[in-house]
Design a protein around this motif. Structure first.
Motif, PDB file in Angstrom:
ATOM      1  N   MET A   1      -6.816  36.740  25.668  1.00 21.48           N
ATOM      2  CA  MET A   1      -6.632  35.883  26.843  1.00 21.48           C
ATOM      3  C   MET A   1      -7.448  34.873  26.977  1.00 21.48           C
ATOM      4  SD  MET A   1      -5.700  39.165  29.517  1.00 21.48           S
ATOM      5  CE  MET A   1      -7.144  40.128  29.096  1.00 21.48           C
ATOM      6  N   ILE A   2      -6.986  33.679  26.872  1.00 26.59           N
ATOM      7  CA  ILE A   2      -7.953  32.535  26.406  1.00 26.59           C
ATOM      8  C   ILE A   2      -8.619  32.210  28.056  1.00 26.59           C
ATOM      9  CG2 ILE A   2      -8.303  30.356  25.583  1.00 26.59           C
ATOM     10  CD1 ILE A   2      -7.340  32.596  23.507  1.00 26.59           C
ATOM     11  N   THR A   3      -9.649  32.030  28.253  1.00 30.61           N
ATOM     12  CA  THR A   3     -10.208  31.856  29.552  1.00 30.61           C
ATOM     13  C   THR A   3     -10.963  30.380  29.634  1.00 30.61           C
ATOM     14  OG1 THR A   3     -12.321  32.967  29.072  1.00 30.61           O
ATOM     15  CG2 THR A   3     -10.686  33.891  30.018  1.00 30.61           C
ATOM     16  N   GLU A   4     -11.233  29.853  28.325  1.00 31.90           N
ATOM     17  CA  GLU A   4     -11.836  28.621  28.321  1.00 31.90           C
ATOM     18  C   GLU A   4     -11.772  27.836  26.938  1.00 31.90           C
ATOM     19  OE1 GLU A   4     -13.446  26.707  30.812  1.00 31.90           O
ATOM     20  OE2 GLU A   4     -13.066  28.419  32.280  1.00 31.90           O
ATOM     21  N   GLY A   5     -11.656  26.565  27.010  1.00 32.75           N
ATOM     22  CA  GLY A   5     -11.592  25.782  25.895  1.00 32.75           C
ATOM     23  C   GLY A   5     -10.487  25.810  24.802  1.00 32.75           C
TER      24      GLY A   5
ATOM     25  N   GLY B   1      -5.889  29.824  29.439  1.00 29.89           N
ATOM     26  CA  GLY B   1      -4.442  30.244  29.947  1.00 29.89           C
ATOM     27  C   GLY B   1      -3.255  30.926  28.888  1.00 29.89           C
ATOM     28  N   ASP B   2      -3.800  30.623  27.748  1.00 25.57           N
ATOM     29  CA  ASP B   2      -2.856  31.383  26.642  1.00 25.57           C
ATOM     30  C   ASP B   2      -2.991  32.675  26.670  1.00 25.57           C
ATOM     31  OD1 ASP B   2      -1.396  28.799  26.343  1.00 25.57           O
ATOM     32  OD2 ASP B   2      -2.341  28.211  24.505  1.00 25.57           O
TER      33      ASP B   2
ATOM     34  N   ILE C   1     -11.113  36.764  26.621  1.00 21.63           N
ATOM     35  CA  ILE C   1     -11.111  38.337  26.911  1.00 21.63           C
ATOM     36  C   ILE C   1     -10.297  38.993  25.749  1.00 21.63           C
ATOM     37  CG2 ILE C   1     -10.901  40.144  28.357  1.00 21.63           C
ATOM     38  CD1 ILE C   1     -11.414  38.029  30.559  1.00 21.63           C
ATOM     39  N   ALA C   2     -10.996  39.894  25.043  1.00 21.47           N
ATOM     40  CA  ALA C   2     -10.048  40.750  24.025  1.00 21.47           C
ATOM     41  C   ALA C   2     -10.060  42.349  24.689  1.00 21.47           C
ATOM     42  CB  ALA C   2     -10.794  40.587  22.584  1.00 21.47           C
ATOM     43  N   VAL C   3      -8.552  42.567  24.431  1.00 18.23           N
ATOM     44  CA  VAL C   3      -8.261  43.731  24.851  1.00 18.23           C
ATOM     45  C   VAL C   3      -7.741  44.683  23.706  1.00 18.23           C
ATOM     46  CG1 VAL C   3      -6.827  45.129  26.552  1.00 18.23           C
ATOM     47  CG2 VAL C   3      -7.986  42.784  27.126  1.00 18.23           C
ATOM     48  N   SER C   4      -8.340  45.527  23.393  1.00 25.42           N
ATOM     49  CA  SER C   4      -7.913  46.565  22.453  1.00 25.42           C
ATOM     50  C   SER C   4      -7.684  48.189  22.872  1.00 25.42           C
ATOM     51  CB  SER C   4      -8.885  46.599  21.124  1.00 25.42           C
ATOM     52  OG  SER C   4      -9.315  45.291  20.669  1.00 25.42           O
ATOM     53  N   THR C   5      -6.731  48.615  22.611  1.00 28.18           N
ATOM     54  CA  THR C   5      -6.370  50.070  22.790  1.00 28.18           C
ATOM     55  C   THR C   5      -6.596  51.011  21.600  1.00 28.18           C
ATOM     56  OG1 THR C   5      -4.257  49.624  22.266  1.00 28.18           O
ATOM     57  CG2 THR C   5      -4.826  49.306  24.635  1.00 28.18           C
ATOM     58  N   ASN C   6      -6.331  52.487  21.799  1.00 26.41           N
ATOM     59  CA  ASN C   6      -6.312  53.331  20.703  1.00 26.41           C
ATOM     60  C   ASN C   6      -7.617  53.059  20.073  1.00 26.41           C
ATOM     61  OD1 ASN C   6      -5.414  55.257  19.206  1.00 26.41           O
ATOM     62  ND2 ASN C   6      -3.447  54.265  18.568  1.00 26.41           N
TER      63      ASN C   6
END
Length: 152
Positions: free
Chosen positions: A81-85, A102-103, A126-131
């Motif tokens: 989730m891109i938060t800046e730049g 926002g992408d 922000i990187a989100v990884s499951t499992n």
């Protein structure tokens, strides 16, 4: 006249405070990454470490202009989730995508890809990884200058 001046100063101070709050980062930059899986300067903050209750790793990554991760694979996928730049995202054998604040990028499971900052912009996501047990990142080769420069 003094009342008008005081009210104007108070409103202006409130406006500056709101603007400053809107431009400050949501999460701290963290520490400069010292692992050998990127080029340029990258800062990393772990926001959530997977555990037996919630099996999700969440991290905040910030890249200096031109910094990029090596080619890599997430066996169980990842969401960015891109938060800046402004940054780049590329999957193997596909053109580079230019991404902005926002992408949201879905890194498909098992697909080789890389991501990093554009040459003239820092880049944060922000990187989100499951499992977590099955999703250890597999690092591949460095991104070449020709690959990186194919975006412009």
């Amino acid at each position: 006249m003094k009342k008008v001046l005081l009210i104007t100063c108070a409103l202006f101070t409130g406006l500056i405070t709101r603007v400053a709050a809107q431009t400050s980062p949501i999460f701290p930059k963290g520490e400069i990454a010292t692992v050998n899986n990127h080029t340029g300067t990258v800062w990393l903050t772990e926001l959530n470490k997977a555990d037996s209750t919630i099996d999700i790793n969440v991290a905040n990554a910030t890249f200096a202009p031109g910094a990029k991760l090596d080619w890599h694979i997430h066996p169980a996928g990842q969401i960015l989730m891109i938060t800046e730049g402004t940054g780049y995202y590329q999957e193997k054998d596909k053109p580079i995508q230019v991404v902005h604040k926002g992408d949201v990028i879905k890194c498909a499971p098992g697909v080789a890809h890389w991501h990093g900052a554009a040459p003239n912009s820092s880049f944060t996501y922000i990187a989100v990884s499951t499992n977590s047990a099955k999703n250890k990142t597999v690092w591949l080769q460095r991104v070449t200058e020709a690959e990186y420069n194919s975006a412009h």
